[in-house]
Design an enzyme around this catalytic site. Structure first.
Site, PDB file in Angstrom:
ATOM      1  N   HIS A  57       0.821  -1.216   0.000  1.00 43.46           N
ATOM      2  CA  HIS A  57       0.000   0.000   0.000  1.00 43.46           C
ATOM      3  C   HIS A  57       0.855   1.266   0.000  1.00 43.46           C
ATOM      4  O   HIS A  57       0.426   2.316  -0.487  1.00 43.46           O
ATOM      5  CB  HIS A  57      -0.911  -0.021   1.228  1.00 43.46           C
ATOM      6  CG  HIS A  57      -2.139   0.816   1.076  1.00 43.46           C
ATOM      7  ND1 HIS A  57      -2.196   1.941   0.280  1.00 43.46           N
ATOM      8  CD2 HIS A  57      -3.381   0.696   1.631  1.00 43.46           C
ATOM      9  CE1 HIS A  57      -3.397   2.480   0.353  1.00 43.46           C
ATOM     10  NE2 HIS A  57      -4.141   1.744   1.150  1.00 43.46           N
ATOM     11  N   ASP A  65     -10.500  -3.980 -19.660  1.00 41.87           N
ATOM     12  CA  ASP A  65     -10.844  -4.839 -20.797  1.00 41.87           C
ATOM     13  C   ASP A  65      -9.560  -5.440 -21.361  1.00 41.87           C
ATOM     14  O   ASP A  65      -8.713  -4.731 -21.900  1.00 41.87           O
ATOM     15  CB  ASP A  65     -11.562  -4.016 -21.869  1.00 41.87           C
ATOM     16  CG  ASP A  65     -11.975  -4.852 -23.080  1.00 41.87           C
ATOM     17  OD1 ASP A  65     -11.756  -6.081 -23.060  1.00 41.87           O
ATOM     18  OD2 ASP A  65     -12.506  -4.263 -24.041  1.00 41.87           O
TER      19      ASP A  65
END
Length: 430
Positions: free
Chosen positions: A148, A374
């Site tokens: 993180h 995608d």
């Protein structure tokens, strides 16, 4: 589910001819937890081959050099930084096969078993790890973990979109921005809020500006569950709130109340909802900025007010609390980093245990770019889930993907005895 690892390799940092460089950690990076965040992304067939995915990943990573870096200290300032382009960098890539069809496990439900679908998050070398899991049907689950400290959720969603564009042979439409000068402090810097003792541990151990729960329990006593709230249900929540509110405010208020009731807290107690706030808009930073720009707002309420005041009272507390973490507060935090950045700054998370009770942490991933991911199969992402997080009180709002009717999925981790009650009352409008 039986997952067989076929091969593992470390993808290099990019151009081997480049000399190592240093990217300073911003004050937001230093506040972020130094832990691996593990997330699963599912894609139904048809999907690209593993070779196409790996080739696209190799071409995308040079645009995101922080992901193949390592943590270090700047030679001149000795401040924490990311060392980019040295031999200790790189990203771990794992290829695996799964002996079943992806549809057998959709929609995803939190389970320790799902941890097989991403690399281990403890005692690992690389800051960024990817596991490509190929199912019998041709479906793919990409298990990604990243530290993180390197980036927040907004940044990682941009990375996923860019990886998909590269696999499809397209240029990256919105390249990442790495310019740390976007976080330049004011002149002179002015830290007008008390950040030491709130975001970072105070120098004086007797200073107690932030209530930290240092309780820890056996992780097996904490269970994660996924609740689904339809658009119709969310509309009902909003209709019960007098003032106009956002989907986040309505749902955060509802889940905060239900968790508080499930825990059986005394009316005299206070509870805090620690809400993640994205500061990009507040600081006029482009959404493509790669790194961390998140702070916590901490709406707080008396349990009696939260429970008996109903949804309107809870929504008002959420709204008022979050509004305080505004542009002025973010600017103060940037200036704090300029004034005190040479010191050892320890984030408050360092002292927390894995039980937040009576508090909760609420993160929203609803505005991330997951709907745009995608890889060329034509169906887009059909599943999204954290695997298993043994942190009591963690709540994460996830978008519903793959044409499954919309709404919001809510990932909740709680002590097992409280989780069983929450499941019974989670959709009650009382």
């Amino acid at each position: 589910m039986e997952v067989q690892v076929q091969r593992s390799t470390v993808l290099p940092h990019g151009n081997p001819k480049t000399s190592p460089s240093e990217l300073p950690l911003s004050i937001f990076d230093r506040f972020a937890s130094n832990i691996h965040v593990a997330v699963l992304y599912a894609f139904a067939p048809p999907t690209p081959t593993d070779e196409a995915l790996i080739d696209g990943l190799s071409k995308t990573l040079p645009h995101f050099p922080a992901l193949t870096s390592r943590l270090g200290y700047a030679h001149e300032s000795r401040r924490p930084c990311l060392v980019i382009g040295d031999d200790d960098g790189g990203a771990l890539l794992v290829e695996a096969t799964v002996d079943c069809n992806l549809s057998d496990h959709l929609p995803f439900k939190p389970s320790p078993e799902l941890r097989q679908l991403h690399p281990p998050t403890e005692g690992v070398r690389c800051m960024f790890q990817v596991q490509i899991n190929r199912f019998n049907c041709g479906g793919v689950v990409i298990g990604m973990t990243h530290v993180h400290t390197v980036a927040d959720g907004e940044s990682m969603s941009h990375f996923l979109v860019a990886w998909g564009e590269t696999v499809r042979g397209l240029p990256i439409d919105r390249p990442p921005v790495h310019d740390r000068s976007l976080l330049t402090p004011r002149s002179p810097p002015w830290s007008e809020f008390q950040h030491r003792g709130f975001e970072f541990l105070p120098m004086d151990p007797n200073q107690n500006l932030l209530r930290l729960n240092q309780t820890s329990v056996d992780p097996s006593k904490i269970t994660s569950t996924l609740l689904h709230y339809s658009l119709e249900f969310i509309s009902k929540l909003k209709s019960n709130i007098t003032n106009k509110c956002t989907t986040f405010e309505a749902l955060a208020s509802h889940i905060w109340r239900k968790i508080t009731i499930s825990r059986g807290l005394k009316y005299s107690q206070h509870t805090t909802a620690r809400v993640s706030v994205n500061g990009r808009t507040k600081l006029n930073i482009p959404n493509e900025y790669f790194g961390n720009v998140v702070l916590n707002a901490c709406p707080e309420a008396n349990v009696k007010l939260l429970v008996e005041g109903g949804l309107p009272a809870a929504a008002r507390v959420i709204h008022d609390g979050v509004s305080k973490t505004d542009a002025r507060y973010f600017r103060s935090f940037v200036d704090f980093g300029e004034i005190y950045g040479d010191e050892e700054l320890v984030p408050v998370y360092a002292l927390e245990g894995n039980v937040l009770c009576p508090d909760v942490e609420i993160d929203s991933w609803l505005r991330f770019r997951y709907h745009e991911v995608d890889f060329g199969g034509g169906l887009g992402m059909c599943g999204l889930l954290l695997t298993w997080v043994p942190l009591d009180g963690l709540v994460v709002f996830l978008p519903v993907l793959g044409g499954n009717g919309g709404g919001v999925n809510v990932f909740v981790s709680l002590l097992e005895e409280h989780s069983s009650i929450l499941k019974q009352i989670s959709h009650s409008l009382d």
